[in-house]
Structures are given as C-alpha cells and as structure tokens.
Write a protein that holds these residues in place. Structure first.
Motif, short mmCIF file in Angstrom:
data_model
loop_
_atom_site.label_atom_id
_atom_site.label_comp_id
_atom_site.label_asym_id
_atom_site.label_seq_id
_atom_site.Cartn_x
_atom_site.Cartn_y
_atom_site.Cartn_z
N ALA A 693 0.85 -1.19 0.00
CA ALA A 693 0.00 0.00 0.00
C ALA A 693 0.88 1.24 0.00
CB ALA A 693 -0.92 0.01 1.22
N ALA A 694 0.65 2.15 -0.94
CA ALA A 694 1.42 3.38 -1.06
C ALA A 694 0.47 4.57 -0.94
CB ALA A 694 2.15 3.42 -2.40
N GLN A 868 -7.61 1.80 -5.73
CA GLN A 868 -7.32 3.21 -5.48
C GLN A 868 -8.34 3.69 -4.47
OE1 GLN A 868 -9.30 6.14 -6.40
NE2 GLN A 868 -7.80 7.44 -5.42
N VAL A 869 -7.86 4.15 -3.32
CA VAL A 869 -8.74 4.61 -2.25
C VAL A 869 -8.22 5.96 -1.76
CG1 VAL A 869 -9.76 4.10 -0.01
CG2 VAL A 869 -9.24 2.23 -1.60
N HIS A 870 -8.92 7.02 -2.09
CA HIS A 870 -8.52 8.38 -1.73
C HIS A 870 -7.12 8.68 -2.26
CE1 HIS A 870 -12.22 8.57 0.42
NE2 HIS A 870 -11.88 7.63 1.28
N ASP A 871 -6.12 8.81 -1.36
CA ASP A 871 -4.76 9.15 -1.78
C ASP A 871 -3.85 7.94 -1.74
OD1 ASP A 871 -5.54 11.87 -1.97
OD2 ASP A 871 -5.29 12.09 0.19
N GLU A 872 -4.42 6.76 -1.83
CA GLU A 872 -3.68 5.52 -1.64
C GLU A 872 -3.85 4.59 -2.84
OE1 GLU A 872 -3.61 1.84 1.63
OE2 GLU A 872 -5.20 3.36 1.66
N LEU A 873 -2.77 3.91 -3.21
CA LEU A 873 -2.80 2.85 -4.21
C LEU A 873 -2.41 1.55 -3.54
CD1 LEU A 873 -1.07 4.59 -7.27
CD2 LEU A 873 -3.51 4.36 -6.80
N VAL A 874 -3.13 0.48 -3.88
CA VAL A 874 -2.89 -0.83 -3.27
C VAL A 874 -2.52 -1.83 -4.36
CG1 VAL A 874 -3.83 -2.66 -1.81
CG2 VAL A 874 -4.53 -0.28 -1.43
N VAL A 889 7.21 2.28 -7.53
CA VAL A 889 5.95 2.94 -7.20
C VAL A 889 6.22 4.29 -6.54
CG1 VAL A 889 3.93 2.84 -5.68
CG2 VAL A 889 4.55 0.85 -7.05
N VAL A 890 7.16 4.32 -5.58
CA VAL A 890 7.48 5.57 -4.90
C VAL A 890 8.01 6.59 -5.90
CG1 VAL A 890 9.03 6.66 -3.23
CG2 VAL A 890 7.88 4.52 -2.65
N GLU A 891 8.88 6.15 -6.80
CA GLU A 891 9.46 7.06 -7.79
C GLU A 891 8.38 7.68 -8.66
OE1 GLU A 891 12.48 6.95 -11.67
OE2 GLU A 891 12.30 5.19 -10.37
N ARG A 892 7.44 6.88 -9.12
CA ARG A 892 6.42 7.39 -10.04
C ARG A 892 5.33 8.19 -9.33
NH1 ARG A 892 9.39 3.86 -11.79
NH2 ARG A 892 9.92 3.66 -14.02
N MET A 893 4.99 7.80 -8.12
CA MET A 893 4.02 8.59 -7.37
C MET A 893 4.63 9.94 -6.97
SD MET A 893 2.02 5.77 -4.99
CE MET A 893 0.87 6.99 -4.29
N SER A 894 5.86 9.94 -6.56
CA SER A 894 6.53 11.19 -6.17
C SER A 894 6.72 12.11 -7.37
CB SER A 894 7.89 10.90 -5.53
OG SER A 894 7.75 10.12 -4.37
N LEU A 904 5.74 13.38 -0.81
CA LEU A 904 6.19 12.18 -0.11
C LEU A 904 5.16 11.07 -0.19
CD1 LEU A 904 7.87 13.60 3.13
CD2 LEU A 904 8.86 13.16 0.87
N VAL A 905 5.66 9.85 -0.21
CA VAL A 905 4.82 8.65 -0.29
C VAL A 905 5.19 7.69 0.83
CG1 VAL A 905 4.10 6.72 -1.74
CG2 VAL A 905 4.67 8.91 -2.80
N ASP A 906 4.21 7.29 1.62
CA ASP A 906 4.42 6.29 2.66
C ASP A 906 4.05 4.92 2.10
OD1 ASP A 906 5.13 8.25 4.55
OD2 ASP A 906 3.01 8.63 5.00
N VAL A 907 4.89 3.92 2.30
CA VAL A 907 4.66 2.58 1.76
C VAL A 907 4.69 1.55 2.88
CG1 VAL A 907 5.47 0.82 0.15
CG2 VAL A 907 5.70 3.23 -0.44
#
Length: 917
Positions: A693-694, A868-874, A889-894, A904-907
């Motif tokens: 989950a990101a 996809q839930v609000h600001d989160e991708l699973v 995932v972090v690279e592309r979301m950021s 910032l992305v929390d994973v």
C-alpha cells in the motif's frame, strides 16, 4: 434514471379556472378549467415519464381540520361552474390512462410528498406538476417543481431565487408568513422578505423563536405575540411524507388509453386540437415503438427546461442496419478498416461487466448511420444469428490495433465486456462521457440519455422502452432483433454525435484538452485492468468479524436498554424519538421535514454530549453499517469465475475529479475506528504474494503550500519534520520541542480545517474551546502564514469572476451559488472554491501516478495494481519483487507532479491490506 411525474390535480383545476376565460361548449357547459387541465395532461404524456399519477383531494375532512377547526375556513365554496367540471376532468384523466389518487383524511399535497420521498429512495427522479408554493418544501436534488401553465421549472436554486430561503427552510418560512387562503396563522405583518431575513440570520423557526426578544420594533412585538401559535402553524403547513399508502411509485405506470371514451369526451367538450392528436395517433403505424429510420420528434422540454440544439444535423433521425449475414459483416469490417474513428457499444445480459454475457455489438463511423450485430439473442423463434465467436475473431484485430482510433460512451464497461472474450481493446481515443465530464462536471449527468438531451436536443430510446421495467423487465437477449437494432445502433450513433458536439468545445480550451487527453483517457484502460483483476477476500475472516460485530451490537443494545430503563427497538426512529425526547427529555437540535425531532446521525451527534444514549445509538449504527455493507456482503459478491471481488470505479461522478467506487464502495471503509480497520484484514494476497500500500503524505496540505507559496508553510515542509508541530510552534510562539499534544492537535485542525473553509465556530466545536479562543488561534495562524490568506482571497475572487476555479493541471471546477442572495449558500460556495483546487489537484496527481505506474507494470506478471482509495494505491506483489516494485511505485508517485514542496509517499507491506496500511 427513471422519472415519476406527480400532478397536483386540485391546484391545476383552480389555477386553470382562474387563469382562463369562462369558456363553454355548444351545450352551455363550462369548459375553461377543463381545457387548461387537458392541455397540461397532454404535455405531461409527451414527456414520456416512466411513472405518473394525477393526485386530487378526496372529499371529507383531513387531519388538519382536526388540528385546527379554522383551517381553510375563509375559503369560499367551489364555484358552480368549476364544480361542474370536476367529474368530466376525472373522466378524461382516467381515459388518458393516468392513475388517479384520492386518499381520505389527507390532502393531495401529503400523497405527493409521500410518493416523492419513496421515489427518491428508489433512485427515481421526481417532477411535481403544481402551482402550489407549499410544495417548494419538497424540492431536492431529485425532486423538481414544474408549472406547465407558466412553463417554469423550480429546483433548489429556483426556490432560493423566489423565496429567499432554501427548500429545507420553506416550512418555517410559511409558518412565519402564514397563509390567508388556507387561514394558517403566522406572524402578523411578517411578509416574505422579513421571514427570509430572519431565517437567514437564525436558520430555523426554532432559532427565530429562541431569539424573538432580540427583534425590535412593532414586527418584534408581533412575533412575540404570535409565539404560542407558531408550532401549530408549522404543523399545518408541513406536508406529510409518511402517509400509509397501498401503492408505491413503481405501481404508477400509465395504463392503456381508452381512445373511444377520449374521442367521446373531446368531441362533447369541443377540444379540437386534442381530437386531431388522437386521430393522428390512431393512424400512426406505431405509437410506442417506431420503425427503423423513422423520424422521432423532439418535444419541447416542458417538464425539463429548454434544450439547446448545437447542430440540427446532429438531432436528425438515424438510419440503422441490422447485420445478420456474413456479407453484411464483411461490408462493415471494410468500413471499420477505412474509418477515421470507430464508435462502438456492447449490449449484454447484466450491468456487472465481470459476470455479463455479450448479446450484441453496434458500430457507427459517420453520424446518423450505424449498425447492430446480434450475437446472443435467445427468445423463442429468434432468427438464425451469426456465430458469435467467428464475429468476435474477425473484430479482434480491429479492437486490438492501437493505431485505429476508437470512441465509446463509458467505454470502460465495453472494454471489460470484450476482455471476457479475450479481446484487449487498444487505441481508445475518445469517450463522450469523459468529454462532457471534463468540459463541465456539474452541467448535467453524464449518462447518454442526459447528454443527448442537453447537447443534441435528442430524445433517446430508453432501456425500459425495449426491455420493460420492474419485475417484468426482460434480459436484452430476449428483445426482438428489430427493436434491439433501433436501441443498440442508436447508442453507437449518439456516442459519435456527442463526440462531434463536445470535442470542439474541449479542443478550444488547451488546458481542458490536456486534462482530457493526458489524464482521463489514459486512465480508462488502467481502471479497466484493476476492475478485471479484482481483489482476493478471506471469507473466514469476514465471517468471524460479522460474529464479533453482532456480539458487540448486542452489548450496545443491552447498554442502551439499561440506560433507557426498558427495552426498545434501536432501529425504530419512532421508538427512539419517544425514548430520547419524551422520556429522557433531551432537547432536539434538528427536526424532520414534518417538524418531528430528528434521530438521524447528524441530529444524534448534536446531542451526544448531553447524554450517553445518543452515543450508544451512534456506535450501534456504525457497527450495523459495517456489518451489512462489508462483513456480511463482501463474501456474497465474490465472482465465482475469478474467486475475487471486483469493484467498479467511476471517473465521471465527483465534480472535483476524484475517483469513486461501488459494489463494493472501497472509499467508505472507515480507517478511524478499530472495527473499520479490521475489515481491511480480509483483503489478502495469495500465497507467495504480499499486499503493498502506497499513500501520499498530507497531499492536500502540500498542494496548499504549493499554490499559496507561503514561505512559512514551504519552510515547514522542506524541513522534513512534523508539519503540524511546526505550525503549532509558529502559532503559539514556542519551540517545536515544547509543543503540547493539545497544541499540535489545534494546529492540525487549523491546517486541515482551512482547506475546507472551517470557521472559528467550527474550529471551536472541534477543539472543545470557546469561539473567542478558536478565533484567536486562526488569527495567529494567518499572521504567521499570510500567503495562505492571500491565496484564499484570490481564489474566492477568481471564483466570483469566472464562475469556476482550476486545479494545478487546468481542470475547471464550476461552483453554484456564488451569486446567491442567501449568505449561507454564498459562503458555502466560497468555501468549496477554496478547497476545490486542493482536492481536484490531489485527484489529478494520483490519476497521473496511476497512469505512470501502470505503464511501468505493463508486461510484468509479478505485480498488479488492485485498488485506489482516496490518496492511496494498493498492489498485489510477488514476494521476490517487493523491493523493486516499492522503489518504482514511490518514484512514479513522487514524480506525478512538480510541486514547490516534496511529494512524499508512505509505503507499507503485509499479508493483508491492514498490515500494509
């Protein structure tokens, strides 16, 4: 959406009698009122409602006469000329096929109100045909008033424009002004402007009563003198919405007209135009169903407002071909190969794309011409059809050719249908639903019927017209081929016509075109792939949770009974009303439309700090909702073919650009309660895989910092520390390390509250402090972050100037009520204007991230984007690929947006969604 028209017969009979000259026929019989009502009824039928009824007052007293003996005492008796027209009117109404409703003991208004509320609950659009101002209290997003004599429509904005109050304030407005016609006592000398002014300031009648001593002058004296009568006045003007009826909205279908009786009545009362229409209808080859290629007149939108036809050529009847031979198939394959743009649509056995079978497919490559290829009709005597698999095999190269542009209306559904047959649609260039959505998300609904009416002035064939409705509705596979062709080919044709009308609009605004081409269209196949993959559910976990929730609900039920001192039904609003307000004597803060103390969630929250029972009820309802919506339901919607749950994502439903979901609604699984978080434990990964989950960190606040350019807020994010602690240090003037828990909580409430336009009053309520202290907090905040205030002020100014605000990427968010005379509505629109750029930009950013991540995942079999839930991708990721996928995932979301602060992305990773979150 199905439509119900409720005609206030009593209102129109009187209105027509007084509005029209005293006409009569050759026999001297009065016909003026009858003439007006008959014309109104004929206009109603031309609107082709799904359900309709003519509601009239029944003879005899009503409950209001019991409440107040002087009710309507001043009304003169019905004039003889009008009384003579009542029975002929009812005869014509019945002969036209209208259900006639006359319920003893209540008025027509009460029957209409009850049916309107019931219809809304069934998802049916309601039009109330009336000239009675009392009906304004029924207006809502799905209930509109129509006056066919003046050809006017009244929605919520219309109520505000006419009365100066919102629909939910009409009851209190009428109680204050009174009604001389019905002899309802109000406040003497209180006119509409005074009533509206009081309600704007004090919101409700109870608020006016509570502040009566503050109102000066003679009008204040009149108000205080009238106080004992106002509760009765409110009860008299309140339309009942709970009348026990032996029928419901879906029982009100039009019956077949008695043409022989109509002819006799029209001839007797000399209604020549009506007779002419009757003759024309009888001579027509088909009244309900029309032959292919036959012109379909677009009736004036008497009941729905005017229609702006952009191009007459786009409103003309179509020429449609039923394809049943291989030679025809070959000819259309050739057309598709030559076409610059292919509009396509599928017909199926279900709206659930993952369970549906294809019945047929339609194509259009030029406006006004289309075909339908039946592939799976199965009614008795159906002619031989083409081989489904052979036709789909021939079409597969066309659908899968990315260089061959395609167009759909809500194309994601059709893409999913074709995926069931091994066809991976590529080359989606346009979607008419998304063209409308990006052009103006709030201008209309984005279904084909609504779009055709608004942008083409074209009345489409409704699904119910070919397949029936309710319990008698048949599958499309049982619809005869000729009828199916008219309906299905029209879908492809209208999709193409809509594109021809909408694309020039988008193309003329480069920013909107970019949102459409770079965000919405590329997202369609991404969402389709997510829906097709689905998510794995652990049914055993859900069953255990249902049992635990049931046990906890029982405990709460027992606690509630103990507090009340006796047993009662927690699910019964009536019993709960009695316990809370009659037995315990709690002060109700909110009322129902009928003036009764409300027991809905908002009402219980408002009194939850005054007694323990409301909180127990709220906790009980929260658990009941979790159980019915998720723990009991999720296992039942597992697809037997895939063993997974497949939600449906919606791009065109939220004005700010947010994605929503349904069946199940993943956006509504609570994360703030332990029970809600535990539901996520049932969302699991298969053996050898894990859930990743990101989640974007504080994305809307970061967007606020970017858009405002405030130095203090930018500095807080660049420091990499706790932004709420940093804000608290600025506001309270102490070092970050000395900030208390309550101070950080206050700063967090301000940070997030400002984005939603929270007032000092709202902040005070959230923090549990007085309004002055909350106002002081906000003042300090703005003094430390002046760029934020400047941004908010500039955004409000832009909204008033342009009628819309924009996201970082140029999506326009139109706002209603910015020019409303009502201060509350106007301020609400301004608050929405401030929040919309943040929420809309966040929606755009996560959509861009999904597109980028999906492109990276393409061709891989070790990771899949699931939700996809609000600001989160699973994601579902094979265990040996976790590190690589996490980094990508972090690279592309950021990198989905270039902001003035880090994105910032929390994973998290785990065996289930809860562990990963």
């Amino acid at each position: 959406m199905a439509k119900l028209i409720l005609i206030d017969g009593s209102s129109y009979l009187y209105r027509a009698f007084h509005a029209l000259p005293p006409l009569s026929n050759a026999h001297g019989e009065p016909t003026g009122a009858l003439f007006g009502v008959v014309n109104m009824l004929r206009a109603t039928l031309k609107a082709k409602p799904d359900y309709l009824a003519f509601v009239s007052d029944a003879p005899g007293p009503t409950f209001r006469d019991t409440l107040y003996a002087q009710y309507k005492a001043n009304r003169p008796p019905m004039p003889d000329d009008l009384r003579a027209q009542v029975e002929p009117m009812l005869a014509i109404v019945g002969a036209l096929g209208f259900p006639i409703l006359r319920v003893p003991g209540v008025e027509a208004d009460d029957v209409i109100g009850t049916l309107a509320v019931q219809a809304q609950a069934l998802g049916i659009e309601v039009l109330v045909s009336t000239s009675d101002k009392d009906m304004a209290q029924l207006v809502s997003p799905h209930v509109t008033l129509v006056n066919t004599m003046s050809n006017t429509v009244m929605d919520s904005a219309g109520v505000m424009e006419k009365f100066g109050v919102r629909p939910e304030q009409i009851i209190d407005f009428l109680a204050l002004t009174g009604d001389t016609v019905d002899n309802v006592p109000g406040v003497p000398k209180c006119g509409p402007k005074t009533a509206a002014k009081w309600l704007a300031e004090y919101h409700t009648l109870d608020g006016v009563i509570a502040n009566a001593d503050k109102i000066g002058g003679k009008i204040g004296e009149s108000l205080r003198e009238a106080l004992p009568r106002l509760p009765l006045s409110r009860e008299l003007v309140t339309i009942k919405i709970d009348v026990p009826l032996e029928f419901g909205p879906t029982d009100l279908a039009q019956r077949d007209a008695d043409t022989a009786q109509l002819r006799e009545l029209y001839a007797r009362y000399e209604f020549k135009a009506a007779l002419k229409d009757l003759d024309s209808a009888e001579q027509a080859t088909g009244i309900v169903e029309q032959q292919a290629g036959e012109a379909r007149a677009v009736e004036p939108a008497v009941l729905s407002g005017p229609v702006a036809v952009i191009d007459a050529a786009l409103s003309a009847p179509g020429d449609y071909e039923l394809v049943t031979t291989q030679a025809q198939v070959n000819a259309w394959l050739e057309r598709l190969h030559r076409a610059e743009l292919i509009a396509f649509d599928t017909e199926t056995t279900s709206i659930d794309a993952m369970r549906a079978d294809i019945v047929g497919i339609s194509f259009a490559v030029e406006a006004g011409k289309a075909c339908y290829i039946p592939l799976g009709h199965d009614y008795p005597g159906v002619p031989n059809q083409l081989d489904r698999d052979e036709v789909l095999r021939a079409l597969k190269p066309i659908f899968e050719d990315p260089a061959r542009p395609k167009l759909g209306q809500h194309a994601k559904y059709d893409i999913n249908i074709l995926s069931n047959y091994g066809i991976v649609v590529q080359g989606l260039k346009h979607d008419s639903m998304l063209e409308s959505y990006v052009w103006n998300a709030t201008a209309t609904r984005h279904d084909m019927d609504s779009l055709a009416k608004k942008y083409l002035g074209y009345e489409t064939i409704r699904y119910e017209q070919v397949a029936g409705k309710g319990a008698r509705q048949i599958s499309f596979s049982q619809v005869d081929l000729d009828t199916a062709c008219r309906y299905a080919a029209e879908d492809a044709d209208i999709t193409l016509r809509l594109h021809l009308a909408l694309w020039p609009k988008l193309d003329s605004v480069p920013a909107l075109r970019k949102v459409y081409e770079e965000i919405e269209i590329p997202l369609v196949p991404v969402l389709a792939a997510m829906e097709q993959r689905g998510v794995l559910i652990d049914g055993d976990v859900l069953r255990r949770q249902s049992q635990q929730l049931g046990k906890r609900m029982l405990e709460l039920q027992q606690q509630a009974h103990a507090v009340a001192g006796h047993e009662f039904n927690l699910d019964s609003p009536k019993q709960l009303q009695a316990v809370l307000f009659d037995e315990l004597g709690l002060q109700a803060k909110l009322k129902t439309p009928t003036g009764q103390p409300s027991t809905n969630e908002e009402a219980l929250e408002a009194i939850a700090d005054t007694h323990e029972l409301p909180r127990l009820i709220l906790d009980y309802r929260s658990l009941a909702k979790l159980r019915s919506t998720y723990t009991d339901k999720l296992s039942s919607i597992v697809n037997p073919r895939t063993g997974r749950v497949h939600t449906s994502y919606h791009q065109g439903s939220v004005a700010t650009g947010r994605i929503s979901s349904s069946d199940p609604n993943l956006q509504n699984i609570p994360v703030r309660t332990e029970e809600g978080r535990r539901i996520r434990q049932a969302f699991i990964a298969p053996p050898g895989w894990q859930v990743l989950a990101a989640d974007y960190s504080q994305i809307e606040l970061r967007i606020m910092a970017h858009l405002s350019g405030d130095e203090g807020l930018l500095r807080a994010f660049h420091s990499g520390g706790d932004v709420h602690r940093a804000t608290a240090a600025e506001v309270f003037g102490v070092p970050p390390e000395d900030i208390t828990t309550n101070q950080r909580r206050a700063a967090k409430a301000i940070n997030f509250g400002l984005m939603y336009g929270m007032s000092a009053f709202g902040l005070a309520r959230q923090l549990g402090v007085d309004r002055g202290e909350a106002s002081d907090y906000m003042g300090r905040y703005f003094s430390r972050y002046p760029g934020v205030r400047a941004f908010m002020d500039a955004t409000r100014e832009q909204a008033h100037r342009d009628g819309y605000v924009e996201t970082i990427f140029g999506r326009r968010l139109y706002l209603e009520n910015l020019t409303s005379r009502n201060q509350g509505l106007r301020q609400g629109a301004e608050r929405a204007a401030v929040n919309a750029p943040m929420q809309g930009s966040a929606a755009d950013i996560i959509k861009r991230a999904m597109i980028a991540v999906a492109a990276w995942l393409k061709g891989r079999d070790d990771a899949h984007m699931l939700m996809q839930v609000h600001d989160e991708l699973v994601f579902e990721v094979r265990a040996d690929a976790i590190d690589e996928v996490r980094a990508a995932v972090v690279e592309r979301m950021s990198g989905a947006a270039e902001l003035a602060v880090p994105l910032l992305v929390d994973v998290g990773v785990g065996a289930n969604w809860d562990e990963a979150h």
